[in-house]
Design an enzyme around this catalytic site. Structure first.
Site, mmCIF file in Angstrom:
data_model
loop_
_atom_site.group_PDB
_atom_site.id
_atom_site.type_symbol
_atom_site.label_atom_id
_atom_site.label_comp_id
_atom_site.label_asym_id
_atom_site.label_seq_id
_atom_site.Cartn_x
_atom_site.Cartn_y
_atom_site.Cartn_z
ATOM 1 N N PHE A 122 1.071 -1.224 0.031
ATOM 2 C CA PHE A 122 -0.138 0.030 0.274
ATOM 3 C C PHE A 122 1.011 1.344 -0.168
ATOM 4 C CE2 PHE A 122 -2.357 3.383 1.782
ATOM 5 C CZ PHE A 122 -3.724 3.381 0.802
ATOM 6 N N ASP A 193 1.195 -4.272 8.825
ATOM 7 C CA ASP A 193 0.072 -3.333 9.080
ATOM 8 C C ASP A 193 -1.233 -4.282 9.008
ATOM 9 O OD1 ASP A 193 -1.829 -1.750 7.718
ATOM 10 O OD2 ASP A 193 -0.568 -0.653 6.566
ATOM 11 N N TYR A 218 -11.302 2.607 9.763
ATOM 12 C CA TYR A 218 -12.328 2.746 9.046
ATOM 13 C C TYR A 218 -12.701 1.737 8.213
ATOM 14 C CZ TYR A 218 -8.494 4.751 6.555
ATOM 15 O OH TYR A 218 -7.332 4.895 5.677
ATOM 16 N N LYS A 219 -12.161 0.602 8.123
ATOM 17 C CA LYS A 219 -12.412 -0.279 7.170
ATOM 18 C C LYS A 219 -13.157 -1.380 7.989
ATOM 19 C CE LYS A 219 -7.839 0.228 4.897
ATOM 20 N NZ LYS A 219 -8.341 1.052 3.553
ATOM 21 N N ARG A 366 -11.999 -4.499 -6.824
ATOM 22 C CA ARG A 366 -12.121 -5.169 -5.388
ATOM 23 C C ARG A 366 -13.466 -5.268 -5.115
ATOM 24 N NH1 ARG A 366 -7.782 -2.230 -1.566
ATOM 25 N NH2 ARG A 366 -9.482 -0.547 -2.039
#
Ligand SMILES: Cc1ncc(COP(=O)(O)O)c(C=O)c1O
Length: 405
Positions: A122, A193, A218-219, A366
């Site tokens: 990422f 991560d 937030y995911k 995705r």
């Protein structure tokens, strides 16, 4: 083909769907980007705003334990990631926590100069690694490993490895135990991560003997847009490290207002500035909801949702479409990534049919199958929509503004 309605009736997690605000007519498969709103969050945030901030004002820092929120919520996140309560602290963003940990660890191991990261990670992980090593200077640098070759590239020059547990693009799960062990043998440390794994798949930091991790709220923790992030430092390391952003709230006695910095005991020293209380209220509600869910059932359900989707798509439409990442669903996190040369266009058209996924350049789509709010009917509907859109756009050179039937 399996009957989605029957699977939904038999779903042991189906009571959780009603805990989320999900707009009618929308199949939401973008939880890998932003988790949906838990219904309880609305009341929790309103309570924090109206009763705590509105009525208690500054005294709320003590009376409503605002000051304790980062550690309290960290302890709740700890239950989701196989850590102890005093090993997780909510603070800042994932990017900032990465910076703090990278700098702290590279300063603690000055004889080694290399930070190892896989290319295609990422972006923030790669960019913060580059920025932090440049800021630390003294020859420190980032080394990029080819995809899938992270473990092989760990050698005696490597101080630190930064790696996602679940890859943001192709969803592959890295073997946390094997990589941590390999690093330990070579005298290197690893920062994990967990942004795409915490709250999504089983995470067992202690089981993997991991010492450091960061992750976002937030995911799959459903903490709301821009929710605060967290960091994990195993107890044995906490007193050996210094926070490079040595702000007043990481001080041993912040309210003594003295000139010189004296770090707080344990993980508390990794706090920097004032915590965002309204955002923390939303995060706490999301984390509490996630903590109520049985982890094994979640894993089994996301695998079944993904399989249903893939079977239903590939049974009818193969041309130009391929799976990115592992074939075996047990080696993937919660999302499925598919490649198609018109992926961006397909994602845009799917959104017009009410199926929300996302596009990652150059050619990946995705679809996240978060098990608490995604139904088997959603999975089937998304597959059918994708097949429909593929039939419409396939073979034709449509612009992104072209109409979906
Ligand atoms: C693996 C990973 N790390 C970090 C982040 C984001 O970091 P930040 O919360 O600092 O924006 C993301 C966001 O998608 C991510 O996928």
């Amino acid at each position: 083909m399996t009957d989605p309605a029957a699977l939904d009736r038999a779903d042991p997690l189906r009571r959780f769907r009603d805990q989320f605000e999900l707009p009618r007519g929308v199949v939401y498969l973008a939880g890998h980007s932003l988790g949906p709103l838990p219904k309880r969050t609305v009341a929790r945030v309103a309570q924090t705003v109206q009763n705590e901030w509105g009525r208690t004002l500054v005294a709320a820092w003590d009376e409503h334990d605002w000051i304790g929120a980062p550690a309290r919520i960290g302890a709740k996140i700890a239950t989701l990631i196989g850590a102890d309560a005093d090993e997780v602290l909510v603070a800042d963003s994932t990017s900032v926590n990465l910076f703090k940990l990278i700098a702290a660890l590279m300063i603690a191991a000055p004889e080694r100069r290399t930070l190892l990261i896989e290319s295609g990670e990422f972006p923030t992980d790669m960019h913060v690694a580059q920025g932090a090593t440049a800021a630390l200077g003294r020859g420190r640098q980032v080394r990029f490993a080819r995809q899938g070759q992270l473990a092989e590239r760990i050698d005696e020059n490597v101080a630190l490895v930064v790696a996602s547990h679940v890859h943001y693009r192709d969803a592959r799960i890295r073997d946390m135990l094997a990589i941590t062990q390999r690093a330990r043998e070579a005298g290197a440390l690893v920062i994990w991560d967990l942004s795409h794994s915490a709250g999504a798949i089983l995470v067992d930091l202690h089981g993997a003997r991991a010492d450091f991790a960061v992750g976002c709220g937030y995911k799959y923790l459903n903490g709301g847009p821009g929710a605060p992030a967290y960091l994990y430092i195993s107890r044995q390391w906490q007193e050996r490290l210094s926070n490079p952003i040595s702000g007043w709230l990481g001080h041993a006695d912040p309210f003594s207002f003295v000139d010189s910095y004296n770090p707080a005991a344990g993980l508390a020293r990794f706090a920097s500035g004032t915590p965002p209380i309204l955002a923390l209220a939303a995060l706490e509600a999301g984390v509490e909801l996630m903590a109520e869910a049985p982890r094994t059932e979640m894993t089994l359900k996301t695998q079944a949702l993904q399989q249903l989707f893939l079977d239903r798509v590939f049974a009818r439409r193969r041309a130009g479409l391929s799976l990115l990442g592992p074939e075996d669903v047990r080696e993937r996190g919660v999302h499925v990534a598919l490649r198609h040369k018109r992926a961006e266009l397909l994602v845009a058209h799917l959104a017009r049919l009410g199926v929300i996924s996302d596009f990652r350049p150059p050619d990946a789509m995705r679809f996240a199958f978060a098990p608490l709010y995604t139904s088997f009917a959603d999975s089937a509907a998304a597959a059918d929509a994708l097949v429909q859109v593929l039939q419409t756009v396939g073979g034709r050179d449509l612009s992104p503004t072209a109409k979906v039937p």
